[in-house]
Design an enzyme around this catalytic site. Sequence first.
Site, PDB file in Angstrom:
ATOM      1  N   GLY D 148      -5.004   2.678   6.510  1.00 27.91           N
ATOM      2  CA  GLY D 148      -4.621   2.649   5.355  1.00 27.91           C
ATOM      3  C   GLY D 148      -3.415   1.675   5.276  1.00 27.91           C
ATOM      4  O   GLY D 148      -2.797   1.111   6.621  1.00 27.91           O
ATOM      5  N   CYS D 149      -3.188   1.132   4.133  1.00 28.52           N
ATOM      6  CA  CYS D 149      -2.127   0.005   4.068  1.00 28.52           C
ATOM      7  C   CYS D 149      -0.852   0.521   4.284  1.00 28.52           C
ATOM      8  O   CYS D 149       0.015   0.005   5.186  1.00 28.52           O
ATOM      9  CB  CYS D 149      -2.041  -0.908   2.615  1.00 28.52           C
ATOM     10  SG  CYS D 149      -2.168   0.681   1.314  1.00 28.52           S
ATOM     11  N   TYR D 150      -0.395   1.602   3.673  1.00 24.41           N
ATOM     12  CA  TYR D 150       1.021   2.028   4.169  1.00 24.41           C
ATOM     13  C   TYR D 150       1.178   2.662   5.446  1.00 24.41           C
ATOM     14  O   TYR D 150       2.131   2.251   6.004  1.00 24.41           O
ATOM     15  CB  TYR D 150       1.206   3.263   2.947  1.00 24.41           C
ATOM     16  CG  TYR D 150       1.576   2.981   1.758  1.00 24.41           C
ATOM     17  CD1 TYR D 150       2.604   2.197   1.369  1.00 24.41           C
ATOM     18  CD2 TYR D 150       0.704   3.663   0.777  1.00 24.41           C
ATOM     19  CE1 TYR D 150       2.737   1.991   0.184  1.00 24.41           C
ATOM     20  CE2 TYR D 150       1.063   3.489  -0.586  1.00 24.41           C
ATOM     21  CZ  TYR D 150       1.922   2.861  -1.138  1.00 24.41           C
ATOM     22  OH  TYR D 150       2.354   2.340  -2.405  1.00 24.41           O
TER      23      TYR D 150
END
Lengths: 343, 343, 343, 343
Positions: D148-150
């Site tokens: 995921g990006c976060y």
Amino acid sequence: MIKAGIIGASGYVGCELARILSSHGGADLEILSSRRGDGAEYGSIYPHFLKSPYTITETNIEAAADACDVVFIAAPHGVAAGMVSADILKKTRVIDMGADFRLKDPDAYEKWYGLKHPKPELIAEAAYGLTELNRDEIKSARLIANPGCYPTAAALALYPLIAEGAICPQNVVINAMSGVSGAGRDVRESNLFCETNESLKPYGVATHRHTPEIEQTLSLGAPVTVSFAPVLAPISRGILAISTAELSGALTVKDIADIYDKYYTGEFFIRVLPPGEMPQTRWVKGSNFTDIGFALDGRTNRVIICSVIDNMVKGASGQAIANMNIMFGLPERQGLSQFSVFP
Amino acid sequence: MIKAGIIGASGYVGCELARILSSHGGADLEILSSRRGDGAEYGSIYPHFLKSPYTITETNIEAAADACDVVFIAAPHGVAAGMVSADILKKTRVIDMGADFRLKDPDAYEKWYGLKHPKPELIAEAAYGLTELNRDEIKSARLIANPGCYPTAAALALYPLIAEGAICPQNVVINAMSGVSGAGRDVRESNLFCETNESLKPYGVATHRHTPEIEQTLSLGAPVTVSFAPVLAPISRGILAISTAELSGALTVKDIADIYDKYYTGEFFIRVLPPGEMPQTRWVKGSNFTDIGFALDGRTNRVIICSVIDNMVKGASGQAIANMNIMFGLPERQGLSQFSVFP
Amino acid sequence: MIKAGIIGASGYVGCELARILSSHGGADLEILSSRRGDGAEYGSIYPHFLKSPYTITETNIEAAADACDVVFIAAPHGVAAGMVSADILKKTRVIDMGADFRLKDPDAYEKWYGLKHPKPELIAEAAYGLTELNRDEIKSARLIANPGCYPTAAALALYPLIAEGAICPQNVVINAMSGVSGAGRDVRESNLFCETNESLKPYGVATHRHTPEIEQTLSLGAPVTVSFAPVLAPISRGILAISTAELSGALTVKDIADIYDKYYTGEFFIRVLPPGEMPQTRWVKGSNFTDIGFALDGRTNRVIICSVIDNMVKGASGQAIANMNIMFGLPERQGLSQFSVFP
Amino acid sequence: MIKAGIIGASGYVGCELARILSSHGGADLEILSSRRGDGAEYGSIYPHFLKSPYTITETNIEAAADACDVVFIAAPHGVAAGMVSADILKKTRVIDMGADFRLKDPDAYEKWYGLKHPKPELIAEAAYGLTELNRDEIKSARLIANPGCYPTAAALALYPLIAEGAICPQNVVINAMSGVSGAGRDVRESNLFCETNESLKPYGVATHRHTPEIEQTLSLGAPVTVSFAPVLAPISRGILAISTAELSGALTVKDIADIYDKYYTGEFFIRVLPPGEMPQTRWVKGSNFTDIGFALDGRTNRVIICSVIDNMVKGASGQAIANMNIMFGLPERQGLSQFSVFP
């Protein structure tokens, strides 16, 4: 490998040249220089270049000419003409990103730029670098006058129609909007975030210096005069030019489409949209494309053409590198094959 | 206190009416209604109205007419004309924020809006609510056709010059840029943040429905035909219209300035800038002002006029409330005295 | 009518004071002054004030004190403390928009602001102008230290929880984002549009001067220490503060909601959202509201509170005018009743 | 040349994969498919791909597996796990851009994603594709769970400090801001321009699905629990994560710097800034870099780490292509050498 140098690497145009050249594959960036240059890492001025091998040195045109096959000069008008000379041009090719060699008439230069031209004797040999319209001249040139951003967007939209006599040369209105990067990195109150965000700002209405450049490119036989009003828009990059012209006769949508086909079918970097579809700046952001759409306004017998470019790429650094590719016999698209960075 | 009602309170125009009326001082907001209305707090739809006393109910024009002295209808075209009737107009005054009663010619309405006009018999009595140009008619009207946003910006810029014969009625080009709020709260891919941010998007080029409305207002004697190309710009609010017109004779800057003076000196909400200065949308954001600047383009014998408004205020809700003030004998500026919210 | 003066009217805080006071109804703006002031129309500096009656004069605290009942000073730290004196306070009330009288400890001022406090003897009498927490003191004060923008957002979010012992005073982390107007109208490269647009920029991490101000307000009995990291976001206005704190015991969502109710139910300008709902800066833009939302993080025994204000209104000029209202016995909401300008 | 396929090419992640692969040099894009795919030109969905050779076809995992060496699946959670099977993995390698194979515990998946995992038997073999932390496993994997990006931004910032025992695993607070592209191309009111522009919006506070993914990556021995609050910011691309953690002992700035050096000195795509300097998202926009800065907060014995990525590149498509490069023995940087597109 071509050895390339940049004078004016601390400005936005300079850093965009560096970005494209850094992954070009056919050119090495030998020199990045600037008035602010002191040998520091280039990443200290532009942190996106952290981990790049580049340093930024003090401007020295002689050293650049000795070390490089091609030197890009990205400087305020007057500076490049001051630097370039017959001697320099014997040692290196020069691509001037600024306005000094764009106007063929030194009096026009003086009138619009408020400056007596420092090297009128070099104007004639400079090739105007509007790639698609002037490829042959660019090929053999030692000195390129890289076009202005607005002239690139507007002239590519209008040229085929003028050349084919489809529109009246005396009744052309151009309104254009530009992103704020066009104003450069100069520190002025008017370019502060809060002074440009959420606002639209006309400027240089009827007085913008790109006006004679547009007219020069379009004056094929009959002189073309345009009314030009630019607007600063709160985007970082992008130009949209809306050109409205009177049709010279009873032309159909197909007639206009055919004219664009005739001129641009083989041009990779120009994408003419189907009739009625209009381009948006986001589709060209970060790329070297010019997208063109048009509509006939039957009620008024006019054609309205919308053209978009990324002012930093096709409107400056990308077009310059395409010109470099042409000058050195590389494929025109080398280093410029990337599509828009969207969203 | 005037009792006011809003039909279409879940849209942006409706919520801007509510914002201005909430601190108007001379009007009470009796009814806020919408298709989405179900008796909930208005703050549940628009949280900036948390702690306001408003609830939002289901649309009911009869109930609104019974309860209110004036009803604002902010709905897609066709809806208001369907609702309003001779009976309704006996009970309340109606200000239609939409397009249904703007065009005096029902055939033009059908042609441009693709809909047979539901109530052609009411068109004649509707007063066109371009405040500064039509104050007398507004005063005694029961039904107001509140102008479109582009027509407000463009017509106020051009009207004095047309009225005085300063420009040729057949050679007018209008390009305009609008903030995204003009597209309303409709949920469409093209209005997503990532699809509009950092981009400029021409749309409705030569086909926008505001074109005949502009022409109708400007056709004073001689018919005026304009070429019109609008652009969506990544700002929330604001319209900039750039109007380029051929001068009908050898007019000077002072001549043009004098014409604007003659028409607008006494108009509080119109600010004509000194010659050569150009307005920016940020200076009118959140206010009811129209700022106008112009430049003569001596090379082409044209005048270029830039006019800016806040499309939500002067271009919609603010102008409607000025019209309400006029209809009810209140000071025209009541509730509208605020300067722009800048930055 | 209260006679009001502004020192520092060429900055953003000054022009926001002018905007609110121009339609306040209970105060006349007698003096707008600035280092840049020369008697010109205020509209020449801020064109949204074209047609306003205001001119901007050179700064003169004596003249302002003689002519005005209240003087707002919007100037860099050190300036207000240099201007204000016992004599001045005999003639007028002063609301300092800057930092000079916020910290009660002159040593802390010197440590964080790098300046020996010019008037330590006046610190004690200054009332800290966080309206909701200090209304009584504000009422009778001659000198108000108007709070910083981040402290307003963060302290209003945390105060009730600290006061009721719901959270541990030593384990509070505050991250906050601010619009660019918070940086003022100073002309710096870092505030250019292209340098802030489409970017997020942490700054002053662990060193921001608002840190001791937040701690001072929250140190009720036990000293509170916070970690504070602010971020510049590409919006013109607005602050979002995210405060994360360790719960001191087994508190439920209802417990927390009850605490906020106890402190803020009667406060018009504070809107506590239902549990789990979070505020957004757009709902307070242009208004004096503080919106607060919270969530319990059961997995970590923490509470996360999000609070939003408009940094120019509740974070500066709006709160100052509420304080003025209190000082002069006007309704606290006078001139501040407007809801957010959305969209 | 590697033959690559994209499932989900009509979304933003899909089109970013296409952009990077289109000039990769070591991979050919054989198949672009989507539920919306019907054989049309890819440029009809994403006009920046006009003149590209790509068409978009209907999704067919079998056909993609037969034709391609690697298939990227960019689809909502649940979809990839539904498509992938032991048979598919015999025919092609799969890089899942979504969440289906990130969490090693199928119960955690069910709890956070509200869905019983469709293929728990494949979870074990999936390599978590956080390139720098898991290169060996990625090399030999048939199935990659792209992070995921976060989690990418936060875990890269915190991992070295956790691994070296420099911070307490139970006292970590992460606040992060993301550009709107992270929300995808779904047409929802909350993602409209006017609803996100000029605003900051916390969401998923204490409930965001990336929380367990961050914790899984950081739980090296001792379990790590974090409080996580994300914020939507009005930029198209970019993530800034601010991680605040309690130091486990008396560490100096140099100690922290040394730890980052130890882990990241050889990592091209990670740039750790000198102590006290903080990264900005603009410096990584369009690139695959992760920039990390940190500050010690001596007053509170905490370290505050700011890390930035482009959520579309390092946070999604760029990291996936780096992983593809590793899987196929290409240089990790191939196709990813470009610096940020600034301004």
